[in-house]
Design an enzyme around this catalytic site. Structure first.
Site, PDB file in Angstrom:
ATOM      1  N   CYS A  49       0.814  -1.216   0.000  1.00  0.00           N
ATOM      2  CA  CYS A  49       0.000   0.000   0.000  1.00  0.00           C
ATOM      3  C   CYS A  49       0.850   1.270   0.000  1.00  0.00           C
ATOM      4  O   CYS A  49       0.321   2.377  -0.140  1.00  0.00           O
ATOM      5  CB  CYS A  49      -0.943  -0.007   1.193  1.00  0.00           C
ATOM      6  SG  CYS A  49      -1.871  -1.546   1.313  1.00  0.00           S
TER       7      CYS A  49
ATOM      8  N   ASN B 179     -10.299  -0.642  -0.171  1.00  0.00           N
ATOM      9  CA  ASN B 179      -8.843  -0.530  -0.023  1.00  0.00           C
ATOM     10  C   ASN B 179      -8.188  -1.159  -1.247  1.00  0.00           C
ATOM     11  O   ASN B 179      -8.204  -2.371  -1.411  1.00  0.00           O
ATOM     12  CB  ASN B 179      -8.429  -1.250   1.273  1.00  0.00           C
ATOM     13  CG  ASN B 179      -6.923  -1.265   1.480  1.00  0.00           C
ATOM     14  OD1 ASN B 179      -6.142  -1.036   0.556  1.00  0.00           O
ATOM     15  ND2 ASN B 179      -6.509  -1.552   2.701  1.00  0.00           N
TER      16      ASN B 179
ATOM     17  N   HIS C 245      -3.290   6.707   2.507  1.00  0.00           N
ATOM     18  CA  HIS C 245      -3.739   5.432   1.949  1.00  0.00           C
ATOM     19  C   HIS C 245      -5.139   5.139   2.469  1.00  0.00           C
ATOM     20  O   HIS C 245      -5.415   5.303   3.659  1.00  0.00           O
ATOM     21  CB  HIS C 245      -2.753   4.330   2.366  1.00  0.00           C
ATOM     22  CG  HIS C 245      -3.274   2.954   2.154  1.00  0.00           C
ATOM     23  ND1 HIS C 245      -3.853   2.558   0.970  1.00  0.00           N
ATOM     24  CD2 HIS C 245      -3.316   1.872   2.983  1.00  0.00           C
ATOM     25  CE1 HIS C 245      -4.226   1.293   1.087  1.00  0.00           C
ATOM     26  NE2 HIS C 245      -3.921   0.858   2.288  1.00  0.00           N
TER      27      HIS C 245
HETATM   28  O1  UT7 Z   1      -3.987  -1.686   3.570  1.00  0.00           O
HETATM   29  C1  UT7 Z   1      -3.025  -2.205   4.428  1.00  0.00           C
HETATM   30  C2  UT7 Z   1      -3.173  -1.657   5.794  1.00  0.00           C
HETATM   31  N1  UT7 Z   1      -4.355  -2.200   6.401  1.00  0.00           N
HETATM   32  C3  UT7 Z   1      -4.960  -1.574   7.386  1.00  0.00           C
HETATM   33  O2  UT7 Z   1      -4.554  -0.494   7.749  1.00  0.00           O
HETATM   34  C4  UT7 Z   1      -6.102  -2.259   8.084  1.00  0.00           C
HETATM   35  C5  UT7 Z   1      -6.052  -1.981   9.567  1.00  0.00           C
HETATM   36  N2  UT7 Z   1      -7.080  -2.694  10.308  1.00  0.00           N
HETATM   37  C6  UT7 Z   1      -8.405  -2.385  10.227  1.00  0.00           C
HETATM   38  O3  UT7 Z   1      -8.785  -1.513   9.446  1.00  0.00           O
HETATM   39  C7  UT7 Z   1      -9.365  -3.084  11.147  1.00  0.00           C
HETATM   40  O4  UT7 Z   1      -8.638  -3.881  12.053  1.00  0.00           O
HETATM   41  C8  UT7 Z   1     -10.424  -3.973  10.416  1.00  0.00           C
HETATM   42  C9  UT7 Z   1     -11.395  -3.088   9.639  1.00  0.00           C
HETATM   43  C10 UT7 Z   1      -9.745  -4.935   9.485  1.00  0.00           C
HETATM   44  C11 UT7 Z   1     -11.230  -4.750  11.445  1.00  0.00           C
HETATM   45  O5  UT7 Z   1     -11.851  -3.846  12.342  1.00  0.00           O
HETATM   46  P1  UT7 Z   1     -11.691  -4.041  13.912  1.00  0.00           P
HETATM   47  O6  UT7 Z   1     -12.427  -2.955  14.549  1.00  0.00           O
HETATM   48  O7  UT7 Z   1     -10.218  -4.150  14.247  1.00  0.00           O
HETATM   49  O8  UT7 Z   1     -12.421  -5.424  14.148  1.00  0.00           O
HETATM   50  P2  UT7 Z   1     -12.001  -6.632  15.086  1.00  0.00           P
HETATM   51  O9  UT7 Z   1     -11.257  -7.626  14.264  1.00  0.00           O
HETATM   52  O10 UT7 Z   1     -11.373  -6.141  16.330  1.00  0.00           O
HETATM   53  O11 UT7 Z   1     -13.391  -7.200  15.499  1.00  0.00           O
HETATM   54  C12 UT7 Z   1     -14.315  -6.442  16.340  1.00  0.00           C
HETATM   55  C13 UT7 Z   1     -15.599  -7.202  16.442  1.00  0.00           C
HETATM   56  C14 UT7 Z   1     -15.420  -8.657  16.849  1.00  0.00           C
HETATM   57  O12 UT7 Z   1     -16.565  -9.015  17.585  1.00  0.00           O
HETATM   58  P3  UT7 Z   1     -16.532  -9.069  19.213  1.00  0.00           P
HETATM   59  O13 UT7 Z   1     -15.428 -10.027  19.557  1.00  0.00           O
HETATM   60  O14 UT7 Z   1     -16.229  -7.668  19.641  1.00  0.00           O
HETATM   61  O15 UT7 Z   1     -17.899  -9.525  19.573  1.00  0.00           O
HETATM   62  C15 UT7 Z   1     -15.431  -9.410  15.551  1.00  0.00           C
HETATM   63  O16 UT7 Z   1     -15.882 -10.730  15.691  1.00  0.00           O
HETATM   64  O17 UT7 Z   1     -16.220  -7.241  15.149  1.00  0.00           O
HETATM   65  C16 UT7 Z   1     -16.406  -8.595  14.737  1.00  0.00           C
HETATM   66  N3  UT7 Z   1     -16.145  -8.670  13.319  1.00  0.00           N
HETATM   67  C17 UT7 Z   1     -17.068  -8.492  12.381  1.00  0.00           C
HETATM   68  N4  UT7 Z   1     -18.390  -8.260  12.466  1.00  0.00           N
HETATM   69  C18 UT7 Z   1     -19.081  -8.114  11.335  1.00  0.00           C
HETATM   70  C19 UT7 Z   1     -14.944  -8.867  12.696  1.00  0.00           C
HETATM   71  N5  UT7 Z   1     -15.111  -8.836  11.376  1.00  0.00           N
HETATM   72  C20 UT7 Z   1     -16.412  -8.615  11.152  1.00  0.00           C
HETATM   73  C21 UT7 Z   1     -17.184  -8.453   9.990  1.00  0.00           C
HETATM   74  N6  UT7 Z   1     -18.496  -8.199  10.101  1.00  0.00           N
HETATM   75  N7  UT7 Z   1     -16.653  -8.523   8.761  1.00  0.00           N
END
Ligand code: UT7
Length: 332
Positions: free
Chosen positions: A123, A288, A257
């Protein structure tokens, strides 16, 4: 006695003279996404800002997207194709180790004998390519450089993986960089942290996957990437302004980005950018797109009239490696 070598020199600086982008035709809405993963439109929008993304079809290979974006950038730059003497393509989704994509698209564009090579900086790829173009021009190694970020991330995404499927998308963005006595590309701030190589990585290499009838896919542990982006990368963004001698008040546009709107929001708070700064949010419609996200966002802001030629923009890319790079640029 060793014979003295004659060196070349170039102009004092470089500038972006034209930008262009290509977005695949197929729109994949969050609603459609949720037929593939257990998620919701509300969750995707709240956690990332994405409403829809584009996935390329069979008739939109990487080379096609690159040439379409490049033609627009070349037309805007008003540079004769005969005068483009270097091409750099940044991509992590060109699925052939050899030949590189750059010489192929250079030929398709009808360029005459340019230096042509690909770089893999995920990226941050567009900003890496811009740093190289600027250096090539200032050292007299090239006069006019075509740089492109292009991805078909849908080829390497597990469509059933709820931590990546909704995020990654396809597209291409290109820019023509030319010499300029008034610098329009500031010093690059860049680096890497290979100790975190495993937080965004391919699940397996092609040698293992392909004979078994599989494609490798991109694995991402989102939380550490998010943390790195909102702390270390936010500091790096501030460092870019300092090293370029630009105060936040002097900035017109911010094009990070397009990884996640929450990362962008956090960077904005960290940088204390004034309200007049226009902020790229093209992740909303394009997801993205890795190396393509910055030039696509730049093109969109200029085309929509939200940003204007001659304005000062901070750009910064960050991603798998982990790697990052960014500069202050004057918009074409
Ligand atoms: O391009 C290269 C660089 N990349 C980045 O900069 C990406 C950086 N990371 C992110 O943008 C975020 O970490 C994500 C968007 C990928 C994920 O968001 P998050 O807020 O970190 O989600 P998480 O993995 O911590 O999950 C939070 C909650 C969990 O539920 P509980 O345990 O709180 O009940 C997950 O199970 O959201 C749940 N969850 C989802 N729910 C609905 C995880 N993925 C999903 C989903 N839909 N797709």
């Amino acid at each position: 006695m060793t014979a003295p070598l004659t060196l070349r020199t170039g102009p004092a600086g470089s500038r972006i003279a034209g930008v262009g982008s290509y977005l695949p035709r197929r729109v994949v809405t969050n609603e459609e996404m949720c037929t593939m993963i257990d998620s919701s439109d509300e969750w995707i929008q709240q956690r990332t800002g994405i409403v829809e993304r584009r996935w390329a079809g069979d008739d939109e290979p990487l080379s096609y997207m690159v040439t379409e974006a490049s033609r627009k950038a070349i037309a805007q730059a008003q540079v004769d194709t005969d005068d483009i003497d270097a091409v750099i393509v940044a991509s992590v989704t060109h699925l052939k180790a050899t030949p590189a994509l750059a010489p192929i698209v250079a030929a398709e564009l009808g360029l005459k004998d340019p230096a042509a090579y690909d770089i893999s900086a995920a990226c941050a790829g567009f900003c890496y390519a811009l740093a190289q173009a600027d250096a090539l021009i200032r050292t007299g190694s090239a006069k006019n450089v075509l740089i492109v970020g292009a991805e078909r991330l849908s080829d390497l995404t597990d469509k059933s993986d709820r931590s990546t499927a909704f995020l990654f998308a396809d597209g291409a963005g290109a820019a023509v960089v030319v010499g300029s006595d008034t610098p329009g590309v500031g010093p690059v701030v860049w680096g890497s942290d290979g100790t975190q190589a495993d937080v965004i990585t391919q699940t397996e290499d092609f040698r293992d996957a392909v004979p078994a009838g599989r494609m490798p896919t991109v694995y991402m542990d989102g939380k550490p990437v998010f943390r790195w982006a909102t702390t270390f990368i936010a500091d790096a963004a501030r460092d870019i302004l300092t090293q370029t001698g630009i105060e936040p008040e002097q900035l017109d546009v911010f094009i990070p980005h397009q990884a996640n709107n929450r990362i962008t929001d956090s960077m904005l708070r960290h940088l204390k950018l004034p309200d007049h700064v226009v902020v790229a949010r093209s992740i909303k419609y394009f997801g993205n797109t890795s190396a393509s996200s910055i030039p696509i966002a730049m093109d969109e802001l200029l085309t929509s009239g939200e940003a204007h030629s001659g304005q000062t923009a901070l750009i910064i890319g960050f991603g798998a490696g982990l790697v990052y790079a960014g500069q202050v640029v004057v918009l074409p």
